[in-house]
Design a protein around this motif. Structure first.
Motif, short mmCIF file in Angstrom:
data_model
loop_
_atom_site.label_atom_id
_atom_site.label_comp_id
_atom_site.label_asym_id
_atom_site.label_seq_id
_atom_site.Cartn_x
_atom_site.Cartn_y
_atom_site.Cartn_z
N GLU A 7 0.81 -1.23 0.00
CA GLU A 7 0.00 0.00 0.00
C GLU A 7 0.84 1.28 0.00
O GLU A 7 0.39 2.33 -0.44
CB GLU A 7 -0.93 -0.01 1.22
CG GLU A 7 -0.17 -0.09 2.55
CD GLU A 7 -1.06 -0.39 3.74
OE1 GLU A 7 -1.87 0.48 4.09
OE2 GLU A 7 -0.92 -1.49 4.31
N PHE A 8 2.09 1.19 0.50
CA PHE A 8 2.94 2.38 0.59
C PHE A 8 4.01 2.43 -0.49
O PHE A 8 4.94 3.24 -0.40
CB PHE A 8 3.60 2.45 1.97
CG PHE A 8 2.64 2.67 3.11
CD1 PHE A 8 2.02 3.89 3.29
CD2 PHE A 8 2.32 1.63 3.97
CE1 PHE A 8 1.13 4.11 4.33
CE2 PHE A 8 1.42 1.82 5.01
CZ PHE A 8 0.82 3.07 5.19
N SER A 9 3.89 1.60 -1.52
CA SER A 9 4.96 1.53 -2.54
C SER A 9 5.19 2.86 -3.24
O SER A 9 6.31 3.19 -3.61
CB SER A 9 4.65 0.43 -3.57
OG SER A 9 3.41 0.69 -4.20
N GLU A 10 4.12 3.65 -3.40
CA GLU A 10 4.26 4.95 -4.05
C GLU A 10 4.90 5.99 -3.12
O GLU A 10 5.29 7.06 -3.56
CB GLU A 10 2.89 5.47 -4.51
CG GLU A 10 2.18 4.61 -5.55
CD GLU A 10 2.95 4.56 -6.86
OE1 GLU A 10 3.33 5.63 -7.35
OE2 GLU A 10 3.18 3.45 -7.37
N GLN A 11 4.95 5.66 -1.83
CA GLN A 11 5.44 6.63 -0.85
C GLN A 11 6.83 6.30 -0.33
O GLN A 11 7.23 6.80 0.72
CB GLN A 11 4.45 6.72 0.31
CG GLN A 11 3.08 7.22 -0.10
CD GLN A 11 2.23 7.59 1.09
OE1 GLN A 11 2.61 8.43 1.90
NE2 GLN A 11 1.07 6.97 1.21
N LEU A 12 7.57 5.50 -1.08
CA LEU A 12 8.91 5.13 -0.64
C LEU A 12 9.83 6.35 -0.44
O LEU A 12 10.55 6.41 0.56
CB LEU A 12 9.53 4.14 -1.64
CG LEU A 12 10.89 3.56 -1.25
CD1 LEU A 12 10.85 2.92 0.13
CD2 LEU A 12 11.34 2.53 -2.29
N PRO A 13 9.82 7.36 -1.33
CA PRO A 13 10.66 8.54 -1.08
C PRO A 13 10.31 9.24 0.24
O PRO A 13 11.20 9.66 0.98
CB PRO A 13 10.38 9.45 -2.28
CG PRO A 13 9.93 8.51 -3.36
CD PRO A 13 9.17 7.43 -2.66
N ALA A 14 9.00 9.33 0.53
CA ALA A 14 8.57 9.96 1.79
C ALA A 14 9.01 9.12 2.99
O ALA A 14 9.41 9.65 4.03
CB ALA A 14 7.06 10.16 1.80
N PHE A 15 8.92 7.80 2.84
CA PHE A 15 9.38 6.90 3.91
C PHE A 15 10.86 7.14 4.20
O PHE A 15 11.28 7.23 5.37
CB PHE A 15 9.15 5.43 3.52
CG PHE A 15 9.76 4.44 4.48
CD1 PHE A 15 9.07 4.06 5.62
CD2 PHE A 15 11.03 3.92 4.26
CE1 PHE A 15 9.65 3.16 6.53
CE2 PHE A 15 11.62 3.03 5.15
CZ PHE A 15 10.91 2.65 6.30
N LEU A 16 11.66 7.25 3.16
CA LEU A 16 13.10 7.48 3.35
C LEU A 16 13.37 8.83 4.00
O LEU A 16 14.27 8.96 4.84
CB LEU A 16 13.83 7.36 2.01
CG LEU A 16 14.05 5.92 1.52
CD1 LEU A 16 14.58 5.91 0.10
CD2 LEU A 16 14.99 5.15 2.44
#
Length: 325
Positions: A240-249
């Motif tokens: 579900e968060f694959s599009e938000q990887l940059p934000a996760f980093l």
């Protein structure tokens, strides 16, 4: 919306209000600065102040013209956004056609170009002619992240209005006053350049959940690494968060900065302040060089992902580095 309703940017407000008071409104302005610094809201407040029938240098918010601007149906105000990836020459030509008609009672026509740096070359050249030879009393506001990307001839014919990022402490105080969660506020003000962007981030889908995922994965990495690798694969690499990887980093980098601070004995101004007891225990289990190396790897991973590195592999490497594997 009055000027006072916009947080910060006091210098911009003084310039615009002074031009209204002295009847020296320029025919073109470039609102340039980072996204989220209030450029769009300021353009709207400026439009309301120009058309307001009650106040000389601000918007009353109550008169018919103020309400028309607020609801986006003032006949003399035209708001242009990119059509797809760019502002096209057809949009500028349509604007010129609209401006061939006489303005209503105010006598002033106004247009706002959002993302003005996304004009095609043809659109920019067409706009330049319009700036040089307006058919009536016209005020233009060009909103852009990067004013230097506009044609030099457009820049030279416009008044440059720089929007500066609001101080983090001032942003945090304003957002806390609005009732937002302190732990989310601390995170948002470090990931954005302006209060509007910070507010949007806090209120956006998944922001709090993504922060929780950073906490979950760091805890699992340091205690149950196989579980962390599985969670990362299920939720971040493919889930579900694959599009938000940059934000996760971005959030993980802030977590690692906290660990570096804790490693040198500093517990002040932590971003993950609600986790400080557990994080302090973990920080002392490793030498400070470990956390610095993890931080450097996270920053490097962020760069590599921009060049299409394998997300799952990159994540696994970071989580294993946290554990010291």
């Amino acid at each position: 919306m009055s000027f006072q309703a916009i947080a910060g940017q006091d210098r911009v407000k003084r310039i615009l209000q002074n031009s209204l008071r002295t009847d020296k409104v320029s025919h073109a302005y470039i609102f340039t600065g980072p996204s989220g610094t209030g450029r769009r809201g300021m353009a709207k407040a400026f439009a309301q102040a120009i058309y307001c029938k009650v106040l000389p240098d601000d918007a009353c918010g109550e008169c018919l013209d103020c309400r028309k601007v607020e609801h986006g149906n003032h006949p003399d105000l035209h708001w242009i956004t990119p059509d797809g990836a760019s502002i096209k020459i057809e949009q500028i030509r349509e604007l010129q056609k609209q401006f061939a008609y006489r303005a209503s009672a105010s006598g002033i026509k106004m247009y706002v170009l959002e993302d003005a740096d996304k004009m095609t070359v043809q659109a920019a050249n067409s706009l330049l002619k319009f700036l040089e030879e307006p058919t009536s009393q016209v005020v233009a506001v060009l909103i852009t992240d990067n004013g230097q990307a506009l044609l030099p001839t457009i820049r030279s014919r416009s008044q440059w209005i720089p929007f500066t990022p609001m101080g983090r402490d001032a942003m945090a105080a304003e957002l806390l006053k609005e009732g937002h969660s302190p732990v989310l506020v601390q995170m948002a003000v470090r990931l954005t350049a302006g209060i509007d962007a910070a507010r949007d981030l806090i209120q956006g889908n998944g922001f709090a959940e993504l922060r929780n995922l950073v906490i979950q994965l760091t805890k699992e990495s340091l205690s149950r690494l196989p579980s962390a690798l599985l969670t990362a694969q299920q939720k971040l690499a493919k889930g579900e968060f694959s599009e938000q990887l940059p934000a996760f980093l971005d959030m993980l980098i802030l977590w690692l900065k906290d660990m570096v601070q804790l490693g040198i004995g500093n517990r002040e101004s932590l971003i993950y302040s609600d986790q400080s007891d557990w994080m302090t225990q973990q920080a002392y289990l490793y030498p400070i060089q470990h956390w610095i190396a993890c931080l450097e790897q996270a920053i490097e991973t962020q760069k590599r992902l921009r060049f299409h590195a394998n997300p799952q592999l990159a994540l696994e490497n970071i989580l294993m580095r946290l554990k010291g594997v």
